[in-house]
Design a protein around this motif. Structure first.
Motif: not given
Length: 387
Positions: A192-198, A219-222, A247-251
């Motif tokens: 399983r994985v957790v997506a970290v988005v910004s 390259r830059e990512t979100t 700001r970041f959020a972990a799903g």
């Protein structure tokens, strides 16, 4: 992102009992195969099978440890070089140092147990063993530091296959040949994985993150994907922000093939922070805000549930309605324990029962049973959160 420790520990103080110390050292060298077998057995049992090159490395480390511990010498450069090579190899294989660190600790404890048995046969005084164990574990720390230096020294080139795999996983749709794609990208495939988005694009340099984290370094990512069993510290978000107000959020943790769902939850968390429904933070974790995520999923349906289950109380005055709702929420939370509720609202238990009966009169006798009870709890919970 760890800083390599490049210093080698200096020689340890010579322990008391010089003659006993030399006798134990001589016996340890003579019984080197026995010590190596103990170390390999411990690693096999705790980490996994040990191949022939690894056995050779263990033998070299045990012999170097005997020399370092019993000869008042620094950790031999050759032994450090071997462990630096092991650390670098782990990095190139896309792994962290957990296996190496565990193997070193397990082997060290196994060797110590054998040395203790040998000392007992030789009747070596305990004071000698106290200083010996300190030196042995200091030597082990040196080897782990060397492995960490080797691991950190590997600068991985940007691999477009990792970027392609990341883009594939975060996009809704079926993923074919996942195991092959992960192997091609040298990404250890987690369950399983957790997506970290910004909310703002950020840059990840090659080799900057734990190789188990899937990121685009071209390259830059979100977005990046973190295995669910990898700790995600607040400091990671701080470092990736590079001084910007990102700001970041972990799903939520999801199977790898459904990573896009974790991305969706991460985006929803960022939106809730932006709207003021969640407090601002550098890193917001979905697992800490499950109820808020649930209540934000379908506002229209939740409003209907509240109206359907709490509507009859609307005819009451605001003050009386608030008292009944507070008592009802506590009654449900404490499984109908009138005495516990009474303590919370500073009433007599009989007064609590009277209020609950008023609620039943308004909502119906079945309102506190089965599915209706669950919907009532949901309505109360979302109401108190301003939904």
């Amino acid at each position: 992102m760890t800083t390599a420790r490049t210093t080698t520990r200096t020689a340890r103080p010579r322990p008391a009992g010089e003659q006993d110390h030399r006798r134990l050292a001589t016996a340890a060298r003579a019984r080197l195969p026995e010590l190596v077998r103990a170390a390999v057995g411990a690693i096999t049992g705790g980490v996994g099978p040990v191949d022939a090159p690894a056995v050779t490395a263990v033998e070299a480390a045990v012999l170097a440890g005997i020399d370092a511990v019993f000869a008042d010498a620094p950790t031999p450069a050759a032994a450090r070089a071997v462990l630096k090579g092991v650390g670098a190899q782990e990095r190139r294989a896309g792994r962290g140092l957990e296996r190496v660190e565990s193997a070193a600790r397990l082997a060290s404890r196994a060797v110590w147990r054998r040395l203790t048995a040998i000392a007992g046969e030789l009747r070596v005084p305990p004071v000698v063993m106290v200083s010996t164990v300190d030196a042995l574990f200091a030597f082990t720390d040196d080897l782990v530091d060397a492995a960490r230096e080797g691991h950190d020294s590997v600068t991985e080139p940007s691999d477009p296959r990792r970027a392609e795999l990341l883009a594939l996983l975060v996009t809704p749709g079926p993923v074919s040949d996942l195991e092959r794609r992960a192997a091609d990208a040298r990404w250890p495939l987690p369950e399983r994985v957790v997506a970290v988005v910004s909310d703002l694009p950020f840059r990840v340099e090659p080799g900057e993150l734990d190789p188990r984290i899937l990121a685009n370094t071209d390259r830059e990512t979100t977005c990046l994907l973190v295995p669910a069993d990898v700790e995600l510290p607040q400091e990671l978000a701080q470092e990736l922000a590079r001084g910007r107000d990102t700001r970041f959020a972990a799903g939520l943790p999801m199977p790898v093939a459904e990573a896009h769902r974790s991305v969706e939850y991460g985006r929803r968390l960022l939106d809730l922070v932006e709207r003021g429904s969640l407090p601002p933070a550098r890193l917001t974790r979905g697992c800490d805000h499950l109820v808020t995520l649930l209540t934000a999923a379908d506002g229209g349906l939740l409003r209907w549930i509240r109206e359907d289950n709490l509507g009859p109380l609307a005819q009451l005055s605001e003050g009386r309605r608030a008292k009944l709702l507070t008592t009802l929420a506590l009654w449900l939370r404490h499984d109908g324990d009138a005495r516990e509720v009474a303590k919370r609202v500073q009433l007599h238990p009989q007064s609590v029962r009277y209020r609950v009966q008023q609620v039943k009169d308004l909502l119906g006798d079945q309102a506190l049973e089965g599915e209706k009870r669950f919907l009532l709890q949901l309505a109360l919970c979302t109401r108190t959160r301003g939904r």
